[in-house]
Write an enzyme that holds these catalytic residues in place. Structure first.
Site, mmCIF file in Angstrom:
data_model
loop_
_atom_site.group_PDB
_atom_site.id
_atom_site.type_symbol
_atom_site.label_atom_id
_atom_site.label_comp_id
_atom_site.label_asym_id
_atom_site.label_seq_id
_atom_site.Cartn_x
_atom_site.Cartn_y
_atom_site.Cartn_z
ATOM 1 N N ASP A 8 19.248 -5.370 -0.292
ATOM 2 C CA ASP A 8 18.537 -4.116 -0.562
ATOM 3 C C ASP A 8 18.528 -3.217 0.673
ATOM 4 O O ASP A 8 18.140 -2.051 0.578
ATOM 5 C CB ASP A 8 17.098 -4.387 -1.029
ATOM 6 C CG ASP A 8 16.368 -5.364 -0.136
ATOM 7 O OD1 ASP A 8 16.863 -6.490 0.042
ATOM 8 O OD2 ASP A 8 15.303 -5.011 0.405
ATOM 9 N N ASP A 65 0.783 -1.238 0.000
ATOM 10 C CA ASP A 65 0.000 0.000 0.000
ATOM 11 C C ASP A 65 0.819 1.296 0.000
ATOM 12 O O ASP A 65 0.243 2.388 -0.036
ATOM 13 C CB ASP A 65 -0.960 0.005 1.193
ATOM 14 C CG ASP A 65 -0.237 -0.144 2.524
ATOM 15 O OD1 ASP A 65 1.021 -0.070 2.525
ATOM 16 O OD2 ASP A 65 -0.898 -0.340 3.555
ATOM 17 N N ARG A 68 21.824 1.617 -2.344
ATOM 18 C CA ARG A 68 22.051 0.333 -1.669
ATOM 19 C C ARG A 68 22.903 -0.597 -2.535
ATOM 20 O O ARG A 68 23.022 -0.366 -3.737
ATOM 21 C CB ARG A 68 20.694 -0.360 -1.454
ATOM 22 C CG ARG A 68 19.734 0.448 -0.611
ATOM 23 C CD ARG A 68 18.360 0.568 -1.263
ATOM 24 N NE ARG A 68 17.581 1.627 -0.597
ATOM 25 C CZ ARG A 68 16.881 1.433 0.512
ATOM 26 N NH1 ARG A 68 16.794 0.238 1.037
ATOM 27 N NH2 ARG A 68 16.261 2.444 1.091
HETATM 28 P P1 AMP Z 1 11.837 -3.706 3.851
HETATM 29 O O1 AMP Z 1 11.719 -5.100 4.352
HETATM 30 O O2 AMP Z 1 11.090 -2.679 4.657
HETATM 31 O O3 AMP Z 1 13.255 -3.289 3.646
HETATM 32 O O4 AMP Z 1 11.111 -3.665 2.419
HETATM 33 C C1 AMP Z 1 11.389 -4.565 1.358
HETATM 34 C C2 AMP Z 1 10.727 -4.072 0.103
HETATM 35 O O5 AMP Z 1 9.294 -4.021 0.284
HETATM 36 C C3 AMP Z 1 11.117 -2.665 -0.333
HETATM 37 O O6 AMP Z 1 11.104 -2.638 -1.740
HETATM 38 C C4 AMP Z 1 10.021 -1.817 0.234
HETATM 39 O O7 AMP Z 1 9.870 -0.603 -0.440
HETATM 40 C C5 AMP Z 1 8.828 -2.713 0.048
HETATM 41 N N1 AMP Z 1 7.736 -2.407 0.994
HETATM 42 C C6 AMP Z 1 7.702 -2.675 2.336
HETATM 43 N N2 AMP Z 1 6.543 -2.255 2.872
HETATM 44 C C7 AMP Z 1 5.828 -1.694 1.864
HETATM 45 C C8 AMP Z 1 4.548 -1.069 1.782
HETATM 46 N N3 AMP Z 1 3.750 -0.949 2.832
HETATM 47 N N4 AMP Z 1 4.164 -0.606 0.567
HETATM 48 C C9 AMP Z 1 4.950 -0.720 -0.520
HETATM 49 N N5 AMP Z 1 6.150 -1.309 -0.499
HETATM 50 C C10 AMP Z 1 6.597 -1.787 0.666
HETATM 51 MG MG MG Z 2 14.320 -2.225 2.768
#
Ligand code: AMP
Ligand code: MG
Length: 511
Positions: free
Chosen positions: A269, A139, A197
């Site tokens: 990432d 979202d 990154r």
């Molecule tokens: P993270 O685990 O927070 O580092 O996120 C991993 C990937 O999922 C990244 O590409 C984030 O941008 C994406 N992501 C995490 N939460 C959301 C969200 N609520 N909406 C869109 N993308 C998300």
């Molecule tokens: Mg991330």
């Protein structure tokens, strides 16, 4: 600046103290395939939660003016500074050991970068500002809980002098966000010299866009490493840069190990090209020392335990170096050999950095071959006993090197006090005469062994109060964590062992 009651359909331009910053918007200029123009999606009725004057000062931003004017409209993304050129960043990454393909900023939007009077560059990014081309099935939003955790952790690490992204503010909205349950939305303003990154380069490599590696590398190098940018031969320049990335990643992981910080999601990432702590999710500071501790419920296999972090740092660097091999030499075989030799420096750099930090924690001012065994035997005692990582080292600061006086602060942290006393005797022998001045040593040790860390239960208490609309616990905890090495006797409660109810706190990637 006054808060809107209904969100505008599109962000509009609004005058604010942010206009006084020197906006450069290098990301927007770099453009495809690295960045996509993306405006935030306005959110209903944003309100202020917390504003960090420390980070405002870093930016040269007038904190008082921001607060008086009301920062919620512009730091929610409902309105934009006139000079902002917002973008989302395209990157990929290895998640839990597997290439996950394109990820990208799914909910983060960089308004632009600014340059301070002293020449320091910062990206100003809104996390949770709405969907982007990289949101996939999600979202584009963040919940209040996760923004508070990131705000507190990044500020705690910064105060511990550990490289990290920073947090300028949190803005809330009562818009419902659905995770395991319905929660409310929030937007974190994150600040870092760069949010590039390892996965930014991997994405280009897996696309086979080898031609696109150099412009991104050069953008990073010219903005953040002028001394490397001065090297005119491209291959030599890139080798120096990669060597630097290896080095700062190794020292970052050593920093984490020395304070018992577990990142929890060390996917490529989430690995900053500048060696900063990036993307706080289900992180945790160790309390009961258990090197096998899994702070992320989603990490069933224990890939990212405390013990694994040094090895994971190297593995992740391996993925990064693979991606930039085309920059290192035209001959692929030669490039692999060079890449391998650059990676080979990791172990030694990490080891030296770790030993230096641990020696300082024990109050040692010189180096002896036996030090590693002394450190390992303390960690073994702590692990066997489940002793509190932070309290043990802080307790040690008070113990007299000459007489062993004031040993209770240390020994009482252990169930097996005899074992703890046994280790103290070895430590005192090692200190010998060179460290006879207890007061001077204690002061030194207190400067590296924090009294206050972000314990999960403290974050949880601040979150629960904030969810009820009261931000005073959040403010107070932030203030305690800004001075982690100070005694702060009035805040001694924050240095206590976690209560029993906190043992069951489980954190997952859901944010
Ligand atoms: P993270 O685990 O927070 O580092 O996120 C991993 C990937 O999922 C990244 O590409 C984030 O941008 C994406 N992501 C995490 N939460 C959301 C969200 N609520 N909406 C869109 N993308 C998300
Ligand atoms: Mg991330």
């Amino acid at each position: 600046m006054s808060d809107t009651t209904t969100p505008p359909a599109e962000p509009y331009t609004l005058a604010s103290p942010l206009d006084a910053l020197d906006w450069r918007n290098r990301a927007a200029e770099l453009g495809t395939p690295y960045y996509t123009p993306q405006r935030p999606t306005p959110i209903a009725d944003p309100y202020p939660v917390i504003f960090n004057a420390d980070v405002a000062a870093l930016l040269g931003l007038d904190a008082e003016a921001m607060q008086t004017a009301g920062y919620a409209t512009v730091l929610s993304g409902n309105a934009l500074p006139a000079a902002a050129a917002p973008v989302s960043h395209r990157y990929g990454g290895h998640q839990f050991g597997l290439w996950a393909g394109q990820l990208g900023d799914g909910r983060a939007i960089t308004l632009g970068d600014i340059e301070t009077e002293s020449g320091q560059v910062y990206d100003i990014q809104l996390k949770g500002a709405g969907a982007t081309p990289y949101s996939r099935f999600a979202d584009g939003r963040a919940v209040l809980r996760s923004t508070i955790r990131e705000f507190l952790a990044s500020e705690a690490l910064a105060a511990l002098r550990i490289p990290t992204t920073r947090a300028l503010s949190i803005v809330g909205s009562d818009m419902p966000i659905y995770r395991e349950t319905a929660e409310t939305a929030a937007i974190l303003t994150r600040v870092a010299p760069s949010h590039v990154r390892f996965g930014s380069f991997e994405m280009l490599f897996y696309d086979r866009r080898f031609d696109a590696l150099a412009p991104l590398a050069d953008a990073v190098i010219s903005t953040h490493h002028p001394e490397i940018a001065a090297i005119t031969d491209p291959a030599t320049r890139y080798r120096h840069w990669v060597a630097h990335v290896v080095e700062c990643t190794a020292t970052l992981v050593a920093d984490w190990q020395a304070v018992g910080f577990c990142h929890g999601v060390l996917n490529t990432d989430n690995m900053s090209i500048l060696g900063q702590t990036l993307d706080y999710g289900p992180f945790g500071f160790l309390d009961r020392f258990n090197p096998e501790w899994i702070c992320n419920h989603t990490d069933a296999g224990g890939r990212y335990t405390y013990r694994q972090q040094p090895q994971v740092g190297l593995w992740n660097l391996g993925r990064f170096v693979q991606a930039v091999l085309p920059l290192l030499d035209d001959d692929p075989e030669e490039a692999v050999a060079i890449g391998q030799s650059l990676l080979d420096a990791y172990r030694e750099t990490f080891d030296a950095a770790w030993l230096a930090r641990m020696r300082a924690k024990l109050g040692l001012t010189d180096a002896k071959d036996t030090d590693r065994a002394l450190i390992e035997s303390l960690l073994q005692c702590m692990a066997t006993d489940g002793a509190d990582f932070t309290r043990v080292f802080r307790g040690l600061c008070a113990v007299s090197g000459a007489s062993g006086g004031h040993e209770a602060a240390f020994v009482d942290e252990f169930v097996d006090r005899e074992a703890a006393r046994g280790w103290l005797a070895e430590w005192r022998t090692r200190l010998g005469d060179t460290n006879a001045d207890d007061a001077a040593r204690a002061a030194r040790m207190k400067g590296v062994n924090p009294k206050y860390i972000l314990r999960n239960y403290l974050a949880q208490q601040a979150i629960e109060q904030a969810q009820a609309g009261d931000y005073s616990a959040l403010e107070r905890l932030h203030d305690v964590l800004r001075r982690p090495f100070d005694e702060q006797p009035e805040n001694a409660d924050y240095a206590r062992l976690p209560p029993d109810w906190a043992r069951g706190l489980v954190l997952s990637c859901s944010a």
